[in-house]
Design an enzyme around this catalytic site. Structure first.
Site, PDB file in Angstrom:
ATOM      1  N   GLU A   1       0.808  -1.229   0.000  1.00 13.74           N
ATOM      2  CA  GLU A   1       0.000   0.000   0.000  1.00 13.74           C
ATOM      3  C   GLU A   1       0.834   1.269   0.000  1.00 13.74           C
ATOM      4  OE1 GLU A   1      -2.234   0.840   3.498  1.00 13.74           O
ATOM      5  OE2 GLU A   1      -0.507   0.704   4.796  1.00 13.74           O
TER       6      GLU A   1
ATOM      7  N   HIS B   1      -4.515   2.442   1.714  1.00 12.48           N
ATOM      8  CA  HIS B   1      -4.083   3.423   0.712  1.00 12.48           C
ATOM      9  C   HIS B   1      -4.295   2.938  -0.722  1.00 12.48           C
ATOM     10  CE1 HIS B   1      -2.521   5.909   3.828  1.00 12.48           C
ATOM     11  NE2 HIS B   1      -1.631   5.027   4.214  1.00 12.48           N
TER      12      HIS B   1
ATOM     13  N   HIS C   1       0.191  -2.842   8.409  1.00 11.72           N
ATOM     14  CA  HIS C   1      -0.243  -1.445   8.588  1.00 11.72           C
ATOM     15  C   HIS C   1       0.594  -0.645   9.576  1.00 11.72           C
ATOM     16  CE1 HIS C   1      -2.831   2.122   8.626  1.00 11.72           C
ATOM     17  NE2 HIS C   1      -2.854   2.059   9.934  1.00 11.72           N
TER      18      HIS C   1
ATOM     19  N   HIS D   1       3.759  -0.940  10.412  1.00 14.08           N
ATOM     20  CA  HIS D   1       5.164  -0.839   9.976  1.00 14.08           C
ATOM     21  C   HIS D   1       6.151  -1.191  11.087  1.00 14.08           C
ATOM     22  CE1 HIS D   1       4.219   2.001   6.316  1.00 14.08           C
ATOM     23  NE2 HIS D   1       3.308   1.064   6.488  1.00 14.08           N
TER      24      HIS D   1
HETATM   25 FE   LIG Z   1       1.463   0.654   5.425  1.00 16.65          FE
HETATM   26 FE   LIG Z   2      -2.247   0.964   6.057  1.00 16.17          FE
END
Ligand SMILES: [Fe+2]
Ligand SMILES: [Fe+2]
Length: 261
Positions: A41, A70, A178, A180
């Site tokens: 994403e 995203h 998501h 990270h």
């Molecule tokens: Fe991400």
């Molecule tokens: Fe995300």
């Protein structure tokens, strides 16, 4: 017989994409990996993905791309996401959204692998229930294959763990994306589902979540707007490797994988 599935954490910017291009194929060879799912994403300048980015990731050894929140940032990606069976957007988006929330692809070893993608709701934009969406998609997938992998994309560790426990025994793996930031809780849950709360980030780690430290600090410290440019240093590929029994679909072993540039 067993199959080895690698799930790659959020690929951020050119540094992340280059890590995949350079290191994924050798890693596949070295670790005898049959199938690769990657969350992509953040490939385009840290937010969204273009058709060209997707092409480069597929050329680099990725079999299936999941898209996160995203997904629609680049308009030119919408048509590709709608057409390409290797691209999965969240199953709990509006039913009228283009693309698919689940797919079934064939691994290098010739086994069918179902990939399902959902987005959580805690500290996230409003979206349909990820649990009901996952349940529905899992039931459908299991008609085709016992090997089912779920990308649970969200902020809250509790919501990811809840999804892991909710699907325990029904799917081969639940991996979180998501945030990270990788977590140290790779495990096989009691009923045989492999699980990790977050696989971490494939991108520049001399950063704050892949973005330049000075830019993010400016925003936090002064409250002033600041362009979150993608950082460059200390590129790493972060992933989890699930070993799965092909007949039962149960996970036998899961381990974190990290490659440094
Ligand atoms: Fe991400
Ligand atoms: Fe995300």
């Amino acid at each position: 017989m067993q199959i080895r599935i690698l799930t790659v954490g959020d690929i951020v910017g050119a540094p992340g994409r280059n890590m995949v291009s350079k290191h994924l194929k050798p890693l596949r060879e070295e670790r005898n990996i049959d199938f690769v799912v990657a969350n992509a994403e953040n490939v385009f300048n840290g937010s969204g993905i273009t058709p060209r980015d997707a092409e480069l990731l597929f050329e680099g050894g990725v079999d299936c791309i999941t898209c996160g929140d995203h997904v629609w940032k680049r308009r030119e990606f919408v048509d590709v996401a709608a057409k390409d069976e290797r691209i999965v957007r969240a199953a709990n988006f509006s039913p009228s959204a283009p693309g698919r929330g689940a797919t079934v692809l064939t691994s290098k070893s010739g086994h069918e692998v179902a990939v399902i993608h959902v987005i959580g709701r805690v500290f996230m934009q409003p979206i349909d229930c990820p649990f009901l969406a996952a349940q529905k998609a899992v039931e459908k997938a299991r008609v085709r294959t016992p090997i089912v992998v779920v990308d649970m994309h969200c902020e809250a560790t509790s919501e990811k763990l809840a999804m892991g426990r909710f699907l325990d025994g029904q799917v081969s793996a639940v991996f979180g994306t998501h945030t990270h930031v990788a977590t140290a809780d790779a495990q096989v849950l009691p009923k045989g589902t492999g699980y990790i709360t977050d696989v971490g980030m494939t991108g520049p780690h001399d950063s704050i979540l892949g973005r330049r430290v000075d830019r993010v600090l400016k925003k936090f410290v002064t409250g002033m707007p600041s362009p979150f440019d993608v950082a460059e240093g200390d590129a790493r590929l972060m992933a989890a490797l699930f070993t799965v029994d092909v007949r039962s679909g149960r996970c036998i072993e899961v381990e974190r994988v990290e490659v440094r540039a």
